[in-house]
Design a protein around this motif. Structure first.
Motif, short mmCIF file in Angstrom:
data_model
loop_
_atom_site.label_atom_id
_atom_site.label_comp_id
_atom_site.label_asym_id
_atom_site.label_seq_id
_atom_site.Cartn_x
_atom_site.Cartn_y
_atom_site.Cartn_z
N UNK A 92 45.12 -30.81 6.47
CA UNK A 92 46.34 -31.36 7.07
C UNK A 92 47.21 -30.27 7.67
N UNK A 93 47.66 -30.50 8.90
CA UNK A 93 48.50 -29.52 9.56
C UNK A 93 49.15 -30.08 10.81
N UNK A 94 50.23 -29.46 11.21
CA UNK A 94 50.96 -29.87 12.42
C UNK A 94 51.22 -28.63 13.27
N UNK A 95 51.39 -28.83 14.59
CA UNK A 95 51.65 -27.67 15.46
C UNK A 95 52.61 -28.03 16.58
N UNK A 96 53.84 -28.43 16.26
CA UNK A 96 54.82 -28.63 17.34
C UNK A 96 55.12 -27.30 18.02
N UNK A 97 55.30 -27.36 19.32
CA UNK A 97 55.47 -26.14 20.10
C UNK A 97 56.95 -25.88 20.39
N UNK A 98 57.49 -24.82 19.81
CA UNK A 98 58.90 -24.46 20.03
C UNK A 98 59.03 -22.95 19.99
N UNK A 99 59.61 -22.37 21.03
CA UNK A 99 59.78 -20.91 21.05
C UNK A 99 60.85 -20.48 20.06
N UNK A 100 60.76 -19.23 19.64
CA UNK A 100 61.61 -18.73 18.55
C UNK A 100 63.09 -18.90 18.84
N UNK A 101 63.51 -18.68 20.08
CA UNK A 101 64.94 -18.79 20.41
C UNK A 101 65.48 -20.21 20.18
N UNK A 102 64.62 -21.19 20.35
CA UNK A 102 65.04 -22.59 20.16
C UNK A 102 64.65 -23.14 18.79
N UNK A 103 63.88 -22.39 18.02
CA UNK A 103 63.34 -22.87 16.75
C UNK A 103 64.42 -22.90 15.67
N UNK A 104 64.62 -24.06 15.07
CA UNK A 104 65.63 -24.18 14.02
C UNK A 104 65.01 -23.86 12.66
N UNK A 105 65.82 -23.44 11.70
CA UNK A 105 65.31 -23.21 10.34
C UNK A 105 64.66 -24.47 9.76
N UNK A 106 65.21 -25.63 10.11
CA UNK A 106 64.66 -26.89 9.60
C UNK A 106 63.26 -27.15 10.15
N UNK A 107 63.07 -26.86 11.44
CA UNK A 107 61.75 -27.02 12.04
C UNK A 107 60.74 -26.04 11.44
N UNK A 108 61.19 -24.81 11.21
CA UNK A 108 60.32 -23.82 10.56
C UNK A 108 59.87 -24.33 9.19
N UNK A 109 60.83 -24.83 8.40
CA UNK A 109 60.51 -25.31 7.06
C UNK A 109 59.55 -26.50 7.10
N UNK A 110 59.72 -27.37 8.08
CA UNK A 110 58.88 -28.56 8.19
C UNK A 110 57.42 -28.17 8.41
N UNK A 111 57.21 -27.22 9.32
CA UNK A 111 55.84 -26.77 9.59
C UNK A 111 55.27 -26.01 8.39
N UNK A 112 56.09 -25.16 7.81
CA UNK A 112 55.64 -24.38 6.65
C UNK A 112 55.31 -25.28 5.46
N UNK A 113 56.16 -26.28 5.23
CA UNK A 113 55.94 -27.19 4.11
C UNK A 113 54.64 -27.97 4.27
N UNK A 114 54.36 -28.39 5.50
CA UNK A 114 53.16 -29.17 5.75
C UNK A 114 51.90 -28.30 5.71
N UNK A 115 51.91 -27.22 6.45
CA UNK A 115 50.69 -26.43 6.64
C UNK A 115 50.38 -25.49 5.48
N UNK A 116 51.38 -24.80 4.99
CA UNK A 116 51.14 -23.78 3.98
C UNK A 116 51.39 -24.30 2.56
N UNK A 117 52.57 -24.82 2.34
CA UNK A 117 52.85 -25.39 1.02
C UNK A 117 51.93 -26.58 0.75
N UNK A 118 51.62 -27.35 1.80
CA UNK A 118 50.72 -28.49 1.63
C UNK A 118 49.33 -28.07 1.18
#
Length: 259
Positions: A92-118
């Motif tokens: 299971x994994x997700x890959x929304x595309x967002x550059x670092x300047x626009x990337x929010x901490x919440x979006x970072x956590x969402x991807x990390x929670x799904x891909x790595x913590x998951x």
């Protein structure tokens, strides 16, 4: 000739579409008893029905890989239905595309929670049952993106995919005493619904950068996972297989033109 995997029970997270569906299909066609896991029960059951129509043994199950409770219920239900758990494909994994300047901490956590913590939670929930198997296998779907290559907009995705390999190497050491192996498949550009959503131009440019001049099939990843799950791979642990058609090899597109 590999020893048959028929009758072995396998959980495939993110198994209702894309690479996960390809993994589930390969295992089902090889005679394994498959649990297709998705956040959406309807999608999981639809894929499981497809596998059954093709002669496989499969059931759908709804679980969120960010929820330890969901995954514990999944593991228990699999063990009850299939007599145990032999193989976990943590896909299971997700890959929304967002550059670092626009990337929010919440979006970072969402991807990390799904891909790595998951990945961690899936392994932890299944571990008590894998320990009871005489052929316990964990196969992680990582990526060339992060561990080897990079692409703008996927800093969070790349970080999780590299992180999975760090987790894998420690897990294989901790689980070796139980006879459980832990390995990872690193796909390149594979023809999936997610890649198609990036548009035809992306698909065309992606294929042009690959020595084999085509995108991979989801089953290509499934066969690599099947090898890691085999009896013959019992002495392989903490390793990776890159399945990318040679994508990481050219120094430039000029190198391909001169090949």
């Amino acid at each position: 000739m590999f020893t048959s995997i028929a009758g072995r029970s396998v959980i495939v997270t993110g198994g209702s579409k894309g690479i996960g569906k390809g993994i589930a299909r390969v295992f089902a066609k090889s005679g394994a008893k498959v649990v297709v896991v998705s956040r959406h029960l309807k999608e999981a059951e639809s894929t499981a029905e497809e596998l059954r129509r093709d002669g496989g043994t499969a059931m759908g199950f709804a679980a969120d890989v960010t929820s330890m409770g969901d995954l514990q219920v999944l593991a228990e239900a699999t063990a009850t239905a299939y007599g145990g758990i032999d193989i976990l494909c943590a896909n299971a994994g997700i890959f929304p595309q967002t550059k670092i300047e626009e990337l929010s901490p919440e979006d970072w956590d969402f991807v990390s929670d799904t891909n790595l913590k998951g990945t961690f939670l899936s392994v932890k929930a299944c571990l008590p049952y894998l320990k009871k198997s005489d052929q316990g296998r964990i196969v992680i779907t990582s990526s060339i993106t992060g561990p080897i290559t990079a692409f703008p907009g996927w800093s969070h995705y790349g970080a999780t995919k590299a992180g999975q390999l760090g987790f894998m190497r420690t897990a294989c050491m901790e689980f070796a005493k139980y006879g459980i192996t832990v390995n990872a498949v690193l796909p390149g550009n594979i023809a999936t619904e997610g890649l198609a959503a990036l548009g035809p131009e992306y698909e065309k440019s992606a294929a042009a950068c690959i020595p084999l001049q085509k995108l991979g099939k989801v089953e290509d990843i499934g066969y690599a996972a099947l090898f890691f799950a085999s009896k013959e791979a019992a002495y392989v642990t903490g390793q990776t297989i890159i399945v990318d058609g040679g994508q990481i090899l050219p120094e430039s597109t000029d190198a391909l033109a001169q090949a």
